[in-house]
Design a protein around this motif. Structure first.
Motif, PDB file in Angstrom:
ATOM      1  N   THR A 288      63.158 -16.449  -4.152  1.00 62.30           N
ATOM      2  CA  THR A 288      62.523 -16.520  -2.975  1.00 62.30           C
ATOM      3  C   THR A 288      62.450 -18.009  -2.696  1.00 62.30           C
ATOM      4  O   THR A 288      62.041 -18.840  -3.631  1.00 62.30           O
ATOM      5  N   THR A 289      62.453 -18.474  -1.421  1.00 64.74           N
ATOM      6  CA  THR A 289      62.036 -19.732  -0.966  1.00 64.74           C
ATOM      7  C   THR A 289      60.597 -19.933  -0.830  1.00 64.74           C
ATOM      8  O   THR A 289      59.797 -19.222  -1.163  1.00 64.74           O
ATOM      9  N   VAL A 290      60.307 -21.073  -0.203  1.00 61.00           N
ATOM     10  CA  VAL A 290      58.745 -21.330  -0.295  1.00 61.00           C
ATOM     11  C   VAL A 290      58.166 -20.293   0.672  1.00 61.00           C
ATOM     12  O   VAL A 290      57.033 -19.491   0.376  1.00 61.00           O
TER      13      VAL A 290
ATOM     14  N   LYS B 114      69.532 -15.841  -1.523  1.00 55.99           N
ATOM     15  CA  LYS B 114      68.431 -16.730  -1.356  1.00 55.99           C
ATOM     16  C   LYS B 114      67.484 -16.224   0.042  1.00 55.99           C
ATOM     17  O   LYS B 114      68.206 -15.990   1.286  1.00 55.99           O
ATOM     18  N   ALA B 115      66.256 -15.686  -0.373  1.00 60.80           N
ATOM     19  CA  ALA B 115      65.577 -15.089   0.646  1.00 60.80           C
ATOM     20  C   ALA B 115      64.342 -15.824   1.007  1.00 60.80           C
ATOM     21  O   ALA B 115      63.550 -16.484   0.317  1.00 60.80           O
ATOM     22  N   ALA B 116      64.615 -15.868   2.301  1.00 59.07           N
ATOM     23  CA  ALA B 116      63.052 -16.521   3.078  1.00 59.07           C
ATOM     24  C   ALA B 116      62.152 -15.234   3.390  1.00 59.07           C
ATOM     25  O   ALA B 116      62.670 -14.094   3.187  1.00 59.07           O
ATOM     26  N   SER B 117      61.045 -15.551   4.106  1.00 56.87           N
ATOM     27  CA  SER B 117      59.986 -14.543   4.396  1.00 56.87           C
ATOM     28  C   SER B 117      60.872 -13.405   5.257  1.00 56.87           C
ATOM     29  O   SER B 117      60.431 -12.386   5.222  1.00 56.87           O
ATOM     30  N   ARG B 118      61.682 -13.854   6.191  1.00 56.82           N
ATOM     31  CA  ARG B 118      62.412 -13.067   7.265  1.00 56.82           C
ATOM     32  C   ARG B 118      63.259 -11.972   6.484  1.00 56.82           C
ATOM     33  O   ARG B 118      63.594 -10.855   7.134  1.00 56.82           O
ATOM     34  N   ASP B 119      63.419 -12.384   5.189  1.00 54.77           N
ATOM     35  CA  ASP B 119      64.774 -11.577   4.644  1.00 54.77           C
ATOM     36  C   ASP B 119      64.064 -10.444   3.595  1.00 54.77           C
ATOM     37  O   ASP B 119      64.717  -9.623   3.103  1.00 54.77           O
ATOM     38  N   LEU B 120      62.655 -10.254   3.607  1.00 49.72           N
ATOM     39  CA  LEU B 120      62.143  -9.567   2.462  1.00 49.72           C
ATOM     40  C   LEU B 120      62.507  -8.095   2.788  1.00 49.72           C
ATOM     41  O   LEU B 120      62.733  -7.378   1.936  1.00 49.72           O
TER      42      LEU B 120
END
Length: 304
Positions: free
Chosen positions: A103-105, A85-91
């Protein structure tokens, strides 16, 4: 510039300045059981197409951000396995390690923006968690820096809604409520928080979004779209179930990005599937509104 892999359909739509709606993928990877998750993904894409826009489901596949997935990619996300599960910080991490992620919101907003997609439909956004206020979703900070119109059913009802709205105000994010005088609470139409600005027309939302972007304010625009009345759950009943699930999560030491999937699973189990049905209904409702906003925005741009 990060390369975003576009499906042929999405690439053609963007090249021809046709309306496109981004869709997040954690609802597929972490929000619903297989195969219902894949079925709902197809239903949401169909709802966007029925309103005259092109759907672009967003995910990271083998480290590459993608906008527009095929059936095999959706199945890969939905069947579990090595999907994070990836938030923007994880990209960046996903890119370097070649990970596949729903991808989360926040991550979907970032990828959509990089791809040139200005409208995004989701279920509910994250926000300020209940308690000491230190647990704040990256969705809010992404809204503060990424110019995308996000259509949702409000803030997830497991969160602290008043503090979330206050945080969005601090971050200069405009909040519009579609067709209601009260901010919605995901499964229910009412939260006890008055709507800051009510808007009753998708074309007006598109015009506001265009004017906001033209002023280079740099933030997103949040549109809260209440769940349809026929699909809404009883606020008191779902509120009690949420409180019990939150207590169980705390007792089991569940925190961070694992909280929401755990709570959604518990709610679905405790409500005999009515929470899942409501979740599906609100996502479809949001997809339709987002598509209408995107279509109206495209028409307004063509006339100008």
């Amino acid at each position: 510039m990060t390369e975003i892999r576009l499906s042929d359909e999405v690439a053609a739509a963007l090249a021809e300045a046709r309306p496109v709606v981004a869709l997040e993928s954690t609802i597929i990877s972490h929000g619903m059981p297989w195969p219902r998750n894949a079925e709902v993904a197809a239903e949401v894409e169909a709802a966007v197409r029925a309103e005259g826009a092109v759907p672009a489901t967003v995910a990271v596949i083998d480290g590459t951000p993608c906008a527009g997935l095929d059936a095999a990619q959706i199945a890969r996300l939905g069947q579990g396995g090595a999907v994070v599960k990836a938030a923007s910080r994880d990209l960046g991490l996903c890119a370097v390690r070649g990970l596949t992620a729903g991808t989360t919101v926040s991550a979907t907003m970032r990828i959509a923006h990089l791809a040139g997609i200005g409208t995004f439909a989701t279920g509910g956004i994250g926000g300020v968690h209940r308690g000491d206020g230190l647990d704040v979703s990256a969705d809010l900070t992404e809204l503060a820096v990424t110019d995308v119109c996000v259509v949702c059913a409000g803030v997830k009802s497991i969160l602290d809604i008043p503090r979330t709205i206050e945080t969005l105000e601090t971050l200069r994010v405009p909040v519009l409520v579609f067709g209601a005088d009260e901010f919605p609470a995901f499964y229910t139409r009412r939260s006890g928080v008055a709507a800051g600005e009510r808007v009753d027309d998708a074309a007006e939302i598109a015009a506001i979004r265009s004017a906001h972007a033209a002023m280079s304010l740099g933030t997103g625009l949040l549109v809260a779209n209440p769940i349809p009345e026929a699909d809404a759950l009883d606020p008191d009943a779902i509120g009690g179930t949420i409180e019990a699930a939150l207590a169980e999560a705390a007792a089991r030491g569940i925190n961070g990005k694992e909280v929401t999937p755990f709570l959604l699973g518990r709610l679905n189990a405790e409500t005999d599937g009515t929470a899942l049905a409501a979740n599906i209904a609100l996502v479809l409702n949001n997809a339709r509104l987002a598509a209408r906003i995107a279509v109206a925005g495209t028409a307004q741009t063509a006339r100008s």
